[in-house]
Design an enzyme around this catalytic site. Structure first.
Site, PDB file in Angstrom:
ATOM      1  N   SER A 249      75.082 -21.651  40.604  1.00  0.00           N
ATOM      2  CA  SER A 249      75.303 -22.582  39.489  1.00  0.00           C
ATOM      3  C   SER A 249      76.592 -23.379  39.693  1.00  0.00           C
ATOM      4  O   SER A 249      76.595 -24.621  39.584  1.00  0.00           O
ATOM      5  CB  SER A 249      75.320 -21.854  38.144  1.00  0.00           C
ATOM      6  OG  SER A 249      76.190 -20.754  38.163  1.00  0.00           O
ATOM      7  N   HIS A 279      69.734 -15.148  40.403  1.00  0.00           N
ATOM      8  CA  HIS A 279      71.044 -15.506  39.808  1.00  0.00           C
ATOM      9  C   HIS A 279      71.002 -15.124  38.322  1.00  0.00           C
ATOM     10  O   HIS A 279      70.724 -13.979  37.989  1.00  0.00           O
ATOM     11  CB  HIS A 279      71.287 -16.997  40.086  1.00  0.00           C
ATOM     12  CG  HIS A 279      72.663 -17.498  39.790  1.00  0.00           C
ATOM     13  ND1 HIS A 279      73.752 -16.686  39.627  1.00  0.00           N
ATOM     14  CD2 HIS A 279      73.151 -18.781  39.639  1.00  0.00           C
ATOM     15  CE1 HIS A 279      74.836 -17.416  39.383  1.00  0.00           C
ATOM     16  NE2 HIS A 279      74.487 -18.690  39.379  1.00  0.00           N
ATOM     17  N   HIS A 326      74.942  -7.794  45.206  1.00  0.00           N
ATOM     18  CA  HIS A 326      75.711  -9.039  45.053  1.00  0.00           C
ATOM     19  C   HIS A 326      75.978  -9.640  46.421  1.00  0.00           C
ATOM     20  O   HIS A 326      76.130  -8.918  47.402  1.00  0.00           O
ATOM     21  CB  HIS A 326      77.043  -8.793  44.323  1.00  0.00           C
ATOM     22  CG  HIS A 326      77.585 -10.033  43.714  1.00  0.00           C
ATOM     23  ND1 HIS A 326      78.380 -10.917  44.411  1.00  0.00           N
ATOM     24  CD2 HIS A 326      77.409 -10.580  42.486  1.00  0.00           C
ATOM     25  CE1 HIS A 326      78.684 -11.929  43.629  1.00  0.00           C
ATOM     26  NE2 HIS A 326      78.113 -11.763  42.458  1.00  0.00           N
ATOM     27  N   ARG A 335      82.764  -6.929  35.535  1.00  0.00           N
ATOM     28  CA  ARG A 335      82.132  -7.479  34.322  1.00  0.00           C
ATOM     29  C   ARG A 335      81.145  -6.456  33.759  1.00  0.00           C
ATOM     30  O   ARG A 335      80.921  -6.372  32.557  1.00  0.00           O
ATOM     31  CB  ARG A 335      81.424  -8.807  34.654  1.00  0.00           C
ATOM     32  CG  ARG A 335      82.365  -9.874  35.198  1.00  0.00           C
ATOM     33  CD  ARG A 335      81.626 -11.091  35.710  1.00  0.00           C
ATOM     34  NE  ARG A 335      80.719 -10.773  36.801  1.00  0.00           N
ATOM     35  CZ  ARG A 335      79.875 -11.627  37.372  1.00  0.00           C
ATOM     36  NH1 ARG A 335      79.826 -12.876  36.941  1.00  0.00           N
ATOM     37  NH2 ARG A 335      79.086 -11.246  38.356  1.00  0.00           N
ATOM     38  N   ASP A 381      74.673  -8.529  35.245  1.00  0.00           N
ATOM     39  CA  ASP A 381      73.410  -8.629  34.513  1.00  0.00           C
ATOM     40  C   ASP A 381      72.773  -7.278  34.194  1.00  0.00           C
ATOM     41  O   ASP A 381      71.848  -7.200  33.398  1.00  0.00           O
ATOM     42  CB  ASP A 381      72.424  -9.498  35.311  1.00  0.00           C
ATOM     43  CG  ASP A 381      72.974 -10.889  35.558  1.00  0.00           C
ATOM     44  OD1 ASP A 381      73.478 -11.484  34.596  1.00  0.00           O
ATOM     45  OD2 ASP A 381      72.928 -11.362  36.707  1.00  0.00           O
TER      46      ASP A 381
HETATM   47  N1  HAX Z   1      66.993  -4.610  45.179  1.00  0.00           N
HETATM   48  C1  HAX Z   1      66.246  -4.606  46.311  1.00  0.00           C
HETATM   49  N2  HAX Z   1      66.650  -5.166  47.458  1.00  0.00           N
HETATM   50  C2  HAX Z   1      67.863  -5.717  47.469  1.00  0.00           C
HETATM   51  C3  HAX Z   1      68.713  -5.710  46.370  1.00  0.00           C
HETATM   52  C4  HAX Z   1      68.230  -5.157  45.171  1.00  0.00           C
HETATM   53  N3  HAX Z   1      68.934  -5.157  44.045  1.00  0.00           N
HETATM   54  N4  HAX Z   1      69.862  -6.345  46.696  1.00  0.00           N
HETATM   55  C5  HAX Z   1      69.737  -6.726  47.969  1.00  0.00           C
HETATM   56  N5  HAX Z   1      68.538  -6.345  48.442  1.00  0.00           N
HETATM   57  C6  HAX Z   1      67.949  -6.616  49.766  1.00  0.00           C
HETATM   58  C7  HAX Z   1      67.854  -8.119  49.971  1.00  0.00           C
HETATM   59  O1  HAX Z   1      66.704  -8.635  49.326  1.00  0.00           O
HETATM   60  C8  HAX Z   1      67.807  -8.202  51.473  1.00  0.00           C
HETATM   61  O2  HAX Z   1      66.509  -7.816  51.891  1.00  0.00           O
HETATM   62  P1  HAX Z   1      65.790  -8.512  53.173  1.00  0.00           P
HETATM   63  O3  HAX Z   1      66.719  -8.273  54.319  1.00  0.00           O
HETATM   64  O4  HAX Z   1      64.508  -7.795  53.268  1.00  0.00           O
HETATM   65  O5  HAX Z   1      65.671  -9.952  52.830  1.00  0.00           O
HETATM   66  C9  HAX Z   1      68.775  -7.088  51.898  1.00  0.00           C
HETATM   67  O6  HAX Z   1      68.835  -6.176  50.778  1.00  0.00           O
HETATM   68  C10 HAX Z   1      70.170  -7.570  52.209  1.00  0.00           C
HETATM   69  O7  HAX Z   1      70.633  -8.293  51.102  1.00  0.00           O
HETATM   70  P2  HAX Z   1      72.212  -8.340  50.752  1.00  0.00           P
HETATM   71  O8  HAX Z   1      72.912  -8.970  51.911  1.00  0.00           O
HETATM   72  O9  HAX Z   1      72.671  -7.014  50.325  1.00  0.00           O
HETATM   73  O10 HAX Z   1      72.242  -9.267  49.463  1.00  0.00           O
HETATM   74  P3  HAX Z   1      72.194 -10.849  49.383  1.00  0.00           P
HETATM   75  O11 HAX Z   1      73.567 -11.364  49.489  1.00  0.00           O
HETATM   76  O12 HAX Z   1      71.202 -11.419  50.320  1.00  0.00           O
HETATM   77  O13 HAX Z   1      71.609 -11.073  47.923  1.00  0.00           O
HETATM   78  C11 HAX Z   1      71.405 -10.727  45.596  1.00  0.00           C
HETATM   79  C12 HAX Z   1      72.378 -10.854  46.777  1.00  0.00           C
HETATM   80  C13 HAX Z   1      72.232 -10.714  44.319  1.00  0.00           C
HETATM   81  C14 HAX Z   1      70.496 -11.949  45.588  1.00  0.00           C
HETATM   82  C15 HAX Z   1      70.603  -9.419  45.748  1.00  0.00           C
HETATM   83  O14 HAX Z   1      71.469  -8.323  45.721  1.00  0.00           O
HETATM   84  C16 HAX Z   1      69.530  -9.262  44.694  1.00  0.00           C
HETATM   85  O15 HAX Z   1      68.430  -9.807  44.869  1.00  0.00           O
HETATM   86  N6  HAX Z   1      69.814  -8.520  43.568  1.00  0.00           N
HETATM   87  C17 HAX Z   1      68.862  -8.396  42.484  1.00  0.00           C
HETATM   88  C18 HAX Z   1      68.844  -9.633  41.598  1.00  0.00           C
HETATM   89  C19 HAX Z   1      70.118  -9.744  40.801  1.00  0.00           C
HETATM   90  O16 HAX Z   1      70.577  -8.817  40.158  1.00  0.00           O
HETATM   91  N7  HAX Z   1      70.725 -10.943  40.816  1.00  0.00           N
HETATM   92  C20 HAX Z   1      71.946 -11.224  40.051  1.00  0.00           C
HETATM   93  C21 HAX Z   1      73.182 -11.244  40.934  1.00  0.00           C
HETATM   94  C22 HAX Z   1      74.454 -11.533  40.168  1.00  0.00           C
HETATM   95  C23 HAX Z   1      74.425 -12.915  39.631  1.00  0.00           C
HETATM   96  O17 HAX Z   1      74.414 -13.926  40.314  1.00  0.00           O
HETATM   97  N8  HAX Z   1      74.310 -13.029  38.350  1.00  0.00           N
HETATM   98  O18 HAX Z   1      74.067 -14.209  37.812  1.00  0.00           O
END
Ligand code: HAX
Length: 443
Positions: A249, A279, A326, A335, A381
């Site tokens: 964002s 996000h 994250h 938070r 979240d």
């Molecule tokens: N559940 C399952 N798998 C997860 C995970 C979770 N909570 N978090 C990371 N992973 C997976 C990723 O999907 C990725 O898988 P692939 O290699 O198969 O693609 C792997 O672990 C490595 O990811 P990472 O390097 O640890 O994390 P990223 O930086 O790529 O992604 C995310 C960060 C926040 C997008 C991720 O942790 C996620 O999808 N979390 C769940 C959704 C969520 O809570 N989002 C909110 C984040 C905070 C925010 O922005 N708030 O607004």
């Protein structure tokens, strides 16, 4: 009276304008002295990996440390809970204060925060066509879509748009951007509350109460006059404001703003990014996920083993566990901790709080077992929905709108600085796999 109001608004703006020259000089001198210094290297894996860890932006308002969490102009959340002005009798910081800190790089006193509150209250008028535009949308339109449509409808009021058309000098861009940002921040709670009451309370709208603080008034317009909920919203609106510049964002708002799109266009673009499930939409997804688990298990407090099985099922189905992980943080999000402390104080026996706490005990170990999740800990979240549910704000599709209202404070403070510092059009280079292979594939 109108003249007095204008001069009060002027004073906050003059105070900001006094900061600009010295900051411009500081940045200019720094670039002149160190502009050629190399600060890192870029790996090919980062180009394919969402640019993680690449320092590529300047965002003055906050900085995220992977091991420690967010700091706003150098202050952590617990420090701000102690140092920022509070509502009389309250314990949580007023979001007006964190906005002032981010924009002016100074801790405000009680009087200054009151001035920000009053300033926003005076700007909060919404032209009637905005409500008509929202009313034209089908009721099943997601609240975030309605929010973005509302913001774009408000754009008729953009001062920057008018000033640009009239040939404003680039050295003055910050001024109409400041006006747009302050007007937008002042008006967003009303737009958000309108959407909420339209969707969930048969359009029974509640008039603003300008004697309240910004988030107290927001809570009031949503239909919550319980002081404890007002305190929660002050905390909520303070901790969601900003998370340095690279999150989807904030980065979008900065990027779109760099084309000299005005604050309305830039902020609406960023809100479409916040509405993504990886996000900001994660806050609604957390509650949906917990409710689906509870339903599948027949209600009540699930055991740790039941939660573990459900988490494994989620992963086996190729889905993420919302609220965990994250892109930058490598510990429990402060938070999350601030919200957990609030729950422990105000609702230690709440059923949903028990589930959220148990999920916290179970999920990290399982995510760690996958061997790929870099941060198994909960993010912001994972907790927010439980607190809102407790006070009766149960319509979780609306939760990301609350996040969006708060995010305006940090991202729009940044946008004002972007224009004050004369940041240019953002235009990084891209390449192709073929070219990368040609250049580096043979080494
Ligand atoms: N559940 C399952 N798998 C997860 C995970 C979770 N909570 N978090 C990371 N992973 C997976 C990723 O999907 C990725 O898988 P692939 O290699 O198969 O693609 C792997 O672990 C490595 O990811 P990472 O390097 O640890 O994390 P990223 O930086 O790529 O992604 C995310 C960060 C926040 C997008 C991720 O942790 C996620 O999808 N979390 C769940 C959704 C969520 O809570 N989002 C909110 C984040 C905070 C925010 O922005 N708030 O607004």
């Amino acid at each position: 009276m109108a003249q007095e109001n204008t001069s009060k608004m002027q004073r906050l703006k003059e105070l900001f304008s006094e900061k600009i020259e010295s900051t411009q000089k500081e940045v200019k001198d720094f670039i002149a002295a160190h502009g050629d210094t190399v600060i890192g290297e870029i790996k090919i894996s980062q180009l394919y990996g969402g640019m993680r860890g690449m320092q590529a932006l300047i965002t003055e308002t906050s900085k995220l440390d992977p091991a420690e969490g967010i700091r706003f102009r150098g202050y952590s959340i617990p420090e701000l809970q102690e140092k920022l002005p509070k509502y009389p009798g309250g314990e949580q910081p007023l979001p007006e204060g964190i906005f002032y800190l981010m924009l002016y790089n100074e801790l405000p006193d009680d009087d200054t925060v009151r001035r920000v509150s009053n300033n926003w209250a005076r700007r909060a008028q919404i032209p009637p066509h905005v409500f008509k535009v929202i009313d034209a949308l089908p009721m099943h339109t997601h609240p975030m879509t309605q929010f973005v449509v509302g913001i774009m409808a408000l754009r008729t009021e953009s001062e920057f748009k008018k000033a640009y058309r009239n040939g404003i000098n680039k050295s003055e861009y910050w001024e109409p951007t400041y006006e747009d940002a302050m007007n937008l921040i002042a008006r967003l709670p009303r737009v958000a509350a309108y959407i909420y009451r339209r969707m969930y309370h048969n359009g029974d709208h509640i008039e603003p109460d300008p004697s309240l603080d910004w988030s107290g008034n927001f809570a009031h317009m949503l239909g919550f006059d319980n002081e404890e909920f007002h305190e929660l919203l002050r905390l909520y609106m303070t901790i969601h404001v900003d998370h340095e510049g690279g999150n989807v964002s904030a980065h979008t708002i900065h990027l779109v703003g760099s084309a000299l799109s005005d604050a309305y266009q830039s902020f609406a673009a960023g809100m479409n990014g916040l509405a993504g499930p990886l996000h900001g939409l994660a806050n609604q997804e957390v509650i949906r996920w917990i409710f689906a688990m509870r339903d599948e298990l027949g209600g009540g407090l699930p055991s740790k083993e039941q939660i573990a099985n459900y988490v494994r099922q989620t992963l086996n189905d190729g889905k993420v566990v919302p609220g965990f992980g994250h892109a930058v943080l490598r510990k429990t999000d402060p938070r999350y901790t601030a919200q957990r402390d609030f729950a422990q104080k105000h609702m230690p026996h709440d059923d949903l709080f028990q589930i959220v706490s148990r999920v916290y005990e179970v999920v990290p170990e399982i995510l760690q077992e996958t061997g790929k999740v870099k941060n198994p800990w909960p993010n912001v979240d994972a907790h927010s929905g439980q607190l809102l549910m407790h006070y009766g704000l149960t319509q979780y599709d609306f939760y990301t709108v609350l996040f969006g209202v708060s995010r305006s404070l940090g991202t729009l403070a940044s946008l004002i600085w972007d224009r004050a510092l004369g940041f240019p059009l953002e235009r990084p280079g891209s390449t192709t796999t073929e070219l990368l292979k040609e250049q580096y594939g043979k080494k």
